[in-house]
Enzyme design. Structure first.
Site, PDB file in Angstrom:
ATOM      1  N   GLU A 202      -6.687   1.729 -13.370  1.00 27.78           N
ATOM      2  CA  GLU A 202      -6.142   2.920 -12.713  1.00 27.78           C
ATOM      3  C   GLU A 202      -4.909   3.454 -13.454  1.00 27.78           C
ATOM      4  O   GLU A 202      -4.783   4.667 -13.684  1.00 27.78           O
ATOM      5  CB  GLU A 202      -5.803   2.605 -11.252  1.00 27.78           C
ATOM      6  CG  GLU A 202      -7.078   2.360 -10.444  1.00 27.78           C
ATOM      7  CD  GLU A 202      -6.840   2.082  -8.967  1.00 27.78           C
ATOM      8  OE1 GLU A 202      -7.780   2.260  -8.192  1.00 27.78           O
ATOM      9  OE2 GLU A 202      -5.720   1.681  -8.594  1.00 27.78           O
TER      10      GLU A 202
ATOM     11  N   CYS B 193      -1.424   1.653  -3.111  1.00 25.90           N
ATOM     12  CA  CYS B 193      -2.447   2.697  -2.932  1.00 25.90           C
ATOM     13  C   CYS B 193      -1.885   4.112  -2.868  1.00 25.90           C
ATOM     14  O   CYS B 193      -2.374   5.012  -3.552  1.00 25.90           O
ATOM     15  CB  CYS B 193      -3.222   2.472  -1.640  1.00 25.90           C
ATOM     16  SG  CYS B 193      -3.484   0.774  -1.190  1.00 25.90           S
TER      17      CYS B 193
ATOM     18  N   GLU C 125     -26.533  14.798  -3.857  1.00 26.49           N
ATOM     19  CA  GLU C 125     -27.945  14.975  -3.459  1.00 26.49           C
ATOM     20  C   GLU C 125     -28.861  14.057  -4.272  1.00 26.49           C
ATOM     21  O   GLU C 125     -29.958  13.717  -3.849  1.00 26.49           O
ATOM     22  CB  GLU C 125     -28.393  16.437  -3.588  1.00 26.49           C
ATOM     23  CG  GLU C 125     -28.470  16.981  -4.992  1.00 26.49           C
ATOM     24  CD  GLU C 125     -28.885  18.458  -5.022  1.00 26.49           C
ATOM     25  OE1 GLU C 125     -29.905  18.802  -4.410  1.00 26.49           O
ATOM     26  OE2 GLU C 125     -28.170  19.253  -5.651  1.00 26.49           O
TER      27      GLU C 125
ATOM     28  N   CYS D 158       0.821  -1.209   0.000  1.00 25.25           N
ATOM     29  CA  CYS D 158       0.000   0.000   0.000  1.00 25.25           C
ATOM     30  C   CYS D 158       0.856   1.260   0.000  1.00 25.25           C
ATOM     31  O   CYS D 158       0.674   2.150  -0.823  1.00 25.25           O
ATOM     32  CB  CYS D 158      -0.937  -0.009   1.206  1.00 25.25           C
ATOM     33  SG  CYS D 158      -1.863   1.517   1.353  1.00 25.25           S
TER      34      CYS D 158
ATOM     35  N   HIS E 234     -27.604  20.876  -1.329  1.00 28.35           N
ATOM     36  CA  HIS E 234     -27.686  21.477  -2.644  1.00 28.35           C
ATOM     37  C   HIS E 234     -26.736  22.659  -2.772  1.00 28.35           C
ATOM     38  O   HIS E 234     -26.601  23.426  -1.822  1.00 28.35           O
ATOM     39  CB  HIS E 234     -29.133  21.956  -2.870  1.00 28.35           C
ATOM     40  CG  HIS E 234     -29.360  22.479  -4.245  1.00 28.35           C
ATOM     41  ND1 HIS E 234     -29.410  21.661  -5.355  1.00 28.35           N
ATOM     42  CD2 HIS E 234     -29.547  23.749  -4.694  1.00 28.35           C
ATOM     43  CE1 HIS E 234     -29.626  22.402  -6.420  1.00 28.35           C
ATOM     44  NE2 HIS E 234     -29.712  23.670  -6.060  1.00 28.35           N
TER      45      HIS E 234
HETATM   46  P1  NDP Z   1      -7.655  -7.916 -10.799  1.00 30.65           P
HETATM   47  O1  NDP Z   1      -7.931  -9.279 -10.317  1.00 30.65           O
HETATM   48  O2  NDP Z   1      -8.471  -6.783 -10.333  1.00 30.65           O
HETATM   49  O3  NDP Z   1      -7.713  -7.922 -12.408  1.00 30.65           O
HETATM   50  C1  NDP Z   1      -6.905  -8.780 -13.159  1.00 30.65           C
HETATM   51  C2  NDP Z   1      -7.109  -8.508 -14.629  1.00 30.65           C
HETATM   52  O4  NDP Z   1      -6.192  -9.295 -15.373  1.00 30.65           O
HETATM   53  C3  NDP Z   1      -8.493  -8.871 -15.113  1.00 30.65           C
HETATM   54  O5  NDP Z   1      -8.872  -7.971 -16.125  1.00 30.65           O
HETATM   55  C4  NDP Z   1      -8.301 -10.267 -15.669  1.00 30.65           C
HETATM   56  O6  NDP Z   1      -9.160 -10.551 -16.746  1.00 30.65           O
HETATM   57  C5  NDP Z   1      -6.893 -10.207 -16.212  1.00 30.65           C
HETATM   58  N1  NDP Z   1      -6.178 -11.481 -16.135  1.00 30.65           N
HETATM   59  C6  NDP Z   1      -6.053 -12.284 -15.064  1.00 30.65           C
HETATM   60  N2  NDP Z   1      -5.286 -13.349 -15.366  1.00 30.65           N
HETATM   61  C7  NDP Z   1      -4.924 -13.212 -16.645  1.00 30.65           C
HETATM   62  C8  NDP Z   1      -4.153 -13.993 -17.538  1.00 30.65           C
HETATM   63  N3  NDP Z   1      -3.587 -15.130 -17.149  1.00 30.65           N
HETATM   64  N4  NDP Z   1      -4.004 -13.563 -18.803  1.00 30.65           N
HETATM   65  C9  NDP Z   1      -4.570 -12.406 -19.208  1.00 30.65           C
HETATM   66  N5  NDP Z   1      -5.311 -11.625 -18.420  1.00 30.65           N
HETATM   67  C10 NDP Z   1      -5.495 -12.019 -17.152  1.00 30.65           C
HETATM   68  O7  NDP Z   1      -6.109  -7.697 -10.508  1.00 30.65           O
HETATM   69  P2  NDP Z   1      -5.231  -6.411 -10.391  1.00 30.65           P
HETATM   70  O8  NDP Z   1      -3.860  -6.893 -10.697  1.00 30.65           O
HETATM   71  O9  NDP Z   1      -5.767  -5.276 -11.185  1.00 30.65           O
HETATM   72  O10 NDP Z   1      -5.360  -6.023  -8.859  1.00 30.65           O
HETATM   73  C11 NDP Z   1      -5.083  -6.994  -7.837  1.00 30.65           C
HETATM   74  C12 NDP Z   1      -5.854  -6.691  -6.590  1.00 30.65           C
HETATM   75  O11 NDP Z   1      -5.299  -5.552  -5.957  1.00 30.65           O
HETATM   76  C13 NDP Z   1      -7.314  -6.337  -6.817  1.00 30.65           C
HETATM   77  O12 NDP Z   1      -8.134  -7.461  -6.821  1.00 30.65           O
HETATM   78  C14 NDP Z   1      -7.639  -5.420  -5.666  1.00 30.65           C
HETATM   79  O13 NDP Z   1      -8.171  -6.168  -4.611  1.00 30.65           O
HETATM   80  C15 NDP Z   1      -6.304  -4.828  -5.269  1.00 30.65           C
HETATM   81  N6  NDP Z   1      -6.262  -3.422  -5.656  1.00 30.65           N
HETATM   82  C16 NDP Z   1      -7.139  -2.540  -5.097  1.00 30.65           C
HETATM   83  C17 NDP Z   1      -7.139  -1.208  -5.481  1.00 30.65           C
HETATM   84  C18 NDP Z   1      -8.114  -0.254  -4.898  1.00 30.65           C
HETATM   85  O14 NDP Z   1      -8.699  -0.537  -3.852  1.00 30.65           O
HETATM   86  N7  NDP Z   1      -8.363   0.890  -5.535  1.00 30.65           N
HETATM   87  C19 NDP Z   1      -6.188  -0.708  -6.459  1.00 30.65           C
HETATM   88  C20 NDP Z   1      -5.331  -1.721  -6.983  1.00 30.65           C
HETATM   89  C21 NDP Z   1      -5.378  -3.008  -6.597  1.00 30.65           C
HETATM   90  P3  NDP Z   1     -10.714 -10.985 -16.548  1.00 30.65           P
HETATM   91  O15 NDP Z   1     -11.481  -9.715 -16.657  1.00 30.65           O
HETATM   92  O16 NDP Z   1     -10.991 -11.905 -17.659  1.00 30.65           O
HETATM   93  O17 NDP Z   1     -10.790 -11.637 -15.200  1.00 30.65           O
END
Ligand code: NDP
Length: 461
Positions: free
Chosen positions: A185, A48, A444, A43, A439
């Protein structure tokens, strides 16, 4: 307990581990913590906090454009220095890291700046010093790390969010693989800072698991901003060239970029920890299995945060660590409430969400009232912005309780934090309606929405 060197040894100095160590020490326990990299964890060091600082930076771009609609003339073309931003960000991260260490010091926690691995269920080996220490209770809080899709040729030429925070220059052409939190992001960050961004995602839509209206809204907004979205495809190989890197896609096309960033999920940091020697079992995706008290299969070993199952969110890890320390070292029995977890995606505009998505609510309740509002925010009336805000409340018709709230637009994250309190207290739509509107504000709308669509379980089939 007194036969051991420590009452508690924490492995990992991230949000969850530091909180647990500090609280246990304030309860009088003899505590030590080991961190092999930098205190603060994902984080603070590479998640974050630096991400949000970069998000702020990326949003000035739009502010400069909007200013003209309000009578401002920004002299010349605003220029941006990636190097200055990264230096400022690094300074802040260093300050925060020092604060984490000093809070541990003040609480009387012994700090080991090195890696710790299990030798047996109560013994840890400290890798740099070669020391061996024992503890009555051990907390694994080692977090997670970015995945790399190992079987794609040329993957070694790509970066992850870890490296993105330390690039020496802003890439002009960025290709992002993955459409989850991190991909979305960083696409917003790089685009806001002026890069040409292309996102490639294996499934047809970004942000799996989010409400469909939020997914549609962010995709429309990104396309509108010029971010190219290529969905339903995978990379077949990456190729380093003299001019950057090329991403070859399995549909036969290829894209040139300066950097390709993988954001394809994260995995728990368990390799080499010696969990077998400690009798700690892992489940799907190598996540450490824990019960409702964060206890692993070894009764005196606990785990919190991204290394175990559950949402990878900082406040969750902190809460788990705090409650663990209160329970194990002060006899307090409260359990964490993980039912109502607000979360945000810091895209631009951002998403704030709490409770069930419409699909989840359809599976759980017989009849729903779906309140939806999509409107041009007031600021856009003069700035000329096209992107609409989207607000959605999902209400269980039988109880009138608001079971989901999904917001897309400026300050969605801030707004949804407050809505989460109301929802945790069981607020009904009638409670929302009886709340006086503030407002003029966008929020709102949440207490004035009156048109709804009725959805019955049959409609979901
Ligand atoms: P996510 O699990 O959110 O997303 C992973 C993405 O990668 C999805 O689009 C998924 O596709 C794709 N993917 C997964 N495996 C493969 C693969 N083998 N080949 C190709 N594409 C793949 O992971 P992130 O890395 O973005 O984030 C990890 C975690 O970190 C999040 O789950 C979250 O909990 C945390 N986080 C929180 C934040 C916040 O609170 N603002 C900010 C950043 C991270 P598909 O759509 O098909 O599943």
């Amino acid at each position: 307990m007194t036969n051991y060197d420590y009452d508690l040894f924490v492995i990992g100095g991230g949000s969850g581990g530091v909180r647990a160590a500090r609280i246990a020490a304030t309860h009088g326990a003899r505590v030590a913590i080991a961190e092999e990299y930098r205190f603060g964890g994902t984080c603070v060091i590479r998640g974050c906090v630096p991400k949000k600082l970069l998000v702020y930076a990326s949003r000035f771009h739009e502010e400069f454009e909007d200013a003209a609609g309000f009578g401002w003339t920004v002299p010349g073309k605003p220029t941006f220095s990636w190097q200055d931003l990264i230096a400022a960000k690094d300074k802040e991260i260093t300050r925060l890291e020092a604060a984490y260490r000093s809070n541990l010091d003040k609480a009387g926690v012994e700090i080991f700046h090195e890696r710790a691995e299990f030798s047996d269920p109560h013994t840890l080996r400290l890798i740099t010093s070669g020391k061996t220490v024992t503890a009555g209770k051990i907390l694994v809080a080692t977090g997670g790390r970015a995945n790399r899709v190992a079987d794609i040729p040329g993957v070694e030429h790509t970066i992850t969010s870890d490296e993105a925070f330390h690039l020496t220059e802003l890439p002009q052409r960025v290709l992002i693989n993955g459409g989850g939190y991190i991909g979305v992001e960083f696409a917003g960050i790089f685009a806001g800072l002026g890069a040409k961004v292309t996102m490639v995602n294996r499934s047809p839509k970004l942000l799996r698991g989010f409400d469909e209206d939020m997914r549609d809204a962010v995709m429309a907004a990104y396309r509108n901003q010029g971010i190219e979205l290529i969905t339903g495809v995978n990379f077949s190989r990456f190729e380093k060239t003299s001019n950057g890197i090329v991403g070859h896609i399995d549909n036969g096309t290829s894209i040139d970029a300066d950097q390709i960033m993988l954001a394809v999920g994260r995995s728990p940091n368990v390799e080499g920890l010696g969990l077998d020697a400690a009798g700690v079992k892992v489940g799907e995706g190598n996540r450490i299995l824990v019960d409702g008290e964060q206890r692993t299969s070894a009764p005196h070993i606990f785990a919190v945060g991204d290394v175990c199952d559950g949402p990878d969110l900082t406040p969750v890890a902190i809460r788990e660590g705090h409650i663990f320390a209160d329970r194990e070292f002060a006899g307090q029995t409260r359990l964490a409430d993980f039912k109502t977890i607000p979360t945000a995606v810091f895209s631009t505009p951002e998403i704030g969400t709490v409770g069930l998505t419409e699909d989840e609510a359809r599976a759980k309740y017989t009849t729903l009232h779906i309140f939806k509002s999509s409107f041009r925010p007031m600021k856009a009336t003069l700035s000329g912005g096209e992107t609409k805000m989207v607000m959605k409340l999902i209400v269980d018709a039988a109880s009138d309780r608001v079971v989901g709230c999904h917001l897309f637009g400026e300050a969605a994250a801030e707004t949804v934090q407050a809505i989460a309190i109301a929802m945790r207290l069981g607020a009904t739509k009638a409670d929302f309606d009886q709340t006086m509107a503030l407002h003029p504000s966008a929020a709102e709308e949440l207490v004035t929405m009156s048109d709804f669509e009725t959805v019955t379980a049959a409609a979901a089939e």
